[in-house]
Design an enzyme around this catalytic site. Structure first.
Site: not given
Ligand code: MN
Length: 706
Positions: A48, A72, A76-77, A139, A259
């Site tokens: 990812h 990124h 966080e993870d 992301d 259109d």
């Molecule tokens: Mn992400």
């Protein structure tokens, strides 16, 4: 999965001087940190961040952005920290990764449409560096492209967010292609039937009319050839969601929609653009009102192009955009809207920074400059500096001016919450009420029954809404004062007709006014909601009707000897109904002071000069001059309203002077002629009730003492 060599060569394509070693290290670091983690699809998680980085290479972004994309999700993870990233990759990249993490952590639970605009502003405000938003958008784009592996509920939530927040955000950043892709990916989740029906219509239309895009493109090419103009012609069908939105907005069926195809002619110079326009208008009938010249009048984001709509084959309307290659490049690098007539109604660019000039400037620099460190570096988003956005515990965004406090936040939710506020928690921690709120903070207001607004709060709050609510409430808290005042006014009024304001008399008056309790009657009298005359009239109607004529001001004071004349002291400006005392002056008769006037101090040991006086008990003429000291907001109409009010209350304005004129308020002195204390009080109360009046007081000036 894209390997490290592939990624580096994607960057090298547009940036030959890339720091390949640093990218390789970030790749290695990210892969190690995410080791063992899997995506919902079962793929290794690190696929990812790499995909996000690859999306950003399409926008030709700098090394820091690409590396941020790779890292990124680490803070966080994974076990990674800001400090570790700063150590290994420098402060700038650590800041960027941290910025993306902050956006990720925002709880976007309340994605009502009316909140979406605030969310977008919050994103901008929280991202001091544009690259944070670019990474966040890439992301989201990758997550939307792979949304199929999420469970159904999460798909709905993410798609809604994407439609309400991320897609418009991409549009604002000028990345129209990304906006369209995000919208369409979200549309596929939110309304698969709707999207399929549009696609089916496209297919059947194509069966009916053949490849219209191809035919019309050729028509235009041929016409340009005939005039020896060299240009490229492109055409395409609009994205299903664009068509869907048009149908919704215009309430048109697909077959009546004009259109659904768009064409673009790209040429060399401005002059050729206008020449091409002429050729097209000559060959096909122009639809009135659809021509737009964004070359002579570029959009605020730098977008330049000619737009026109003509009736093409079989009377079908087609939109044509005409621009130079340079203009096209600006539009393609994420500066302007692709099919910008959709944004045509959006006149204002809300960004203080002009991302258009900005990004095109950067693209130039990357081609010409040897030093790529400065690329994108100085770009800070300075917009929305005057606002902060905070969350309620339920995830609703509250927009406040910068400098706002938890009290402002409380009043912004509800006056009742503000009024009963006893404390606040910001991000779970108790803070003092004067704490200044910051972007993205979550604020919980602690309330308690029995709490009421404090006078000191006026100085703590920043918003007008909170200020006026506090003032209103403080006024209500003055009830006791009003009751006292009402008592005094009632006493005087009953004395006027030779009676006294007994509890019994007041009870009768209260009852006939539909009020249960005498104090409430007095409070209303004191706050000038009802008049003393009214009250007396309900108890002694015949006496009020027979009230004597107005007393001339020359004989309004009782207690003077026949040869004594009097004048009201201008220091305290006592009016009928107030307790007074006289002081004799040689050659000037008696001067009447209010009993609490400070000018009396110097006569304390001169008792021979004091004269015991009181006001005549009848109805006085409205000619007792009083100076009022007002502070009003510098707003059109406030002063006018105040003057009108005074007139309506049958008082005369005899003088008016400005003491202080500041940009946001005026201080002024107004001289009014009033009947008595009750009259004056009703005037002051009425003026004070105007929300733009900050304060009103009696003006007392000792230096005016005789
Ligand atoms: Mn992400």
């Amino acid at each position: 999965m894209i390997d490290v060599e592939d990624l580096i060569s994607l960057v090298r394509n547009y940036n030959p001087n890339t720091n390949a070693e640093l990218i390789a290290r970030a790749y290695e670091y990210g892969r190690n940190m995410h080791e063992g983690q899997l995506r919902q699809s079962g793929e290794p998680y690190f696929s990812h961040p790499i995909a996000v980085a690859a999306i950003l290479t399409e926008m030709q972004l700098d090394d820091a952005t690409i590396i941020t994309a790779l890292l990124h999700d680490t803070i966080e993870d994974t076990g990674s920290t800001y400090n570790e990233i700063a150590d290994q990759f420098g402060e700038i990249i650590a800041e960027l990764v941290n910025g993306v993490t902050k956006l990720t952590n925002l709880e976007l639970s309340s994605t009502e449409t009316k909140q979406a605009e605030n969310f977008r502003k919050l994103f901008m405000a929280m991202s001091k560096d544009l690259r944070v938003i670019l990474v966040k958008l890439a992301d989201r784009l990758h997550n939307m492209r792979t949304i199929r592996s999420m469970d159904a509920e999460k798909q709905q939530k993410k798609a809604r967010e994407t439609m309400d927040i991320y897609a418009p955000l991409a549009g604002r950043m000028g990345m129209q292609w990304m906006r369209e892709e995000l919208e369409d990916l979200a549309f596929r989740v939110l309304n698969p039937e709707g999207r399929n029906s549009i696609i089916r219509r496209f297919i059947s239309l194509q069966k009916e009319t053949g490849d219209v895009v191809h035919k019309i493109s050729n028509d235009i090419r041929r016409e340009l050839d005939n005039h020896n103009i060299i240009a490229d012609v492109f055409g395409r069908a609009k994205k299903p969601f664009s068509v869907w939105r048009k149908m919704e907005q215009k309430q048109l069926s697909f077959s009546r929609l004009s259109d659904i195809y768009g064409f673009r002619v790209i040429t060399g110079t401005d002059a050729e653009c206008y020449q091409i326009l002429g050729v097209i208008h000559k060959r096909w009938r122009a639809v009135p009102g659809r021509f737009k010249d964004y070359i002579s009048q570029p959009k605020s984001n730098g977008y330049r192009s000619l737009h026109t709509t003509v009736s093409g084959r079989d009377g079908k309307r087609v939109e044509v955009q005409i621009r130079t290659r340079q203009m096209h490049q600006v539009a393609e690098t994420g500066v302007a809207a692709h099919w910008s007539y959709r944004d045509g109604h959006r006149v204002e660019n809300p960004f203080a920074v002009d991302p258009a000039k900005w990004v095109s400037g950067l693209t130039e620099r990357i081609e010409t400059s040897d030093s790529h460190d400065e690329f994108l570096e100085h770009v800070k988003l300075e917009m929305y500096l005057d606002q902060v956005f905070c969350f309620t515990p339920k995830g609703e965004v509250i927009k406040l001016p910068r400098g706002a406090t938890p009290l402002d936040f409380a009043y912004a939710i509800h006056t009742r919450i503000g009024g009963s506020c006893v404390g606040a928690k910001v991000d779970g921690i108790r803070v003092p009420l004067w704490t200044r709120l910051k972007n993205g903070q979550s604020v919980e207001i602690i309330t308690a029954e029995g709490q009421s607004p404090q006078a000191s709060w006026i100085d703590i709050v920043k918003t007008g809404r909170a200020k006026s609510a506090i003032r209103r409430s403080l006024r209500a808290a003055d009830r006791e004062r009003f009751v006292k005042l009402g008592e005094e006014l009632a006493r005087v009024a009953f004395e006027h007709v030779g009676k006294s304001a007994t509890r019994k008399a007041l009870k009768i008056a209260a009852k006939s006014h539909g009020i249960d309790d005498v104090d409430e009657l007095l409070a209303q009298l004191g706050s000038a909601e009802i008049t003393a005359r009214d009250i007396v009239a309900t108890v002694y109607p015949e006496l009020v009707a027979a009230a004597p004529d107005e007393i001339e001001s020359t004989r309004s004071v009782v207690g003077l000897s026949a040869d004594q004349s009097f004048q009201r002291a201008s220091c305290c400006q006592a009016v009928p109904g107030e307790r007074i005392v006289g002081i004799t002056y040689r050659g000037r008769g008696v001067v009447v002071h209010a009993i609490d006037c400070e000018a009396l101090e110097e006569f304390e040991d001169k008792s021979d000069r004091w004269v015991d006086l009181h006001w005549h008990s009848g109805r006085h003429a409205a000619d007792h001059n009083v100076t009022l000291n007002l502070t009003i907001g510098n707003d059109h109409g406030v002063l006018g309203r105040v003057c009108t009010l005074i007139g309506e209350l049958k008082a005369n304005i005899s003088d008016l002077q400005f003491v202080d004129k500041k940009p946001d308020y005026y201080r002024l002195l107004i001289d009014v002629d009033v009947r008595d204390a009750e009259h004056l009080h009703s005037i002051m109360t009425a003026i004070e009730a105007d929300t733009d009046v900050a304060s009103i007081t009696r003006y007392r000036n000792l230096s005016r003492a005789p």
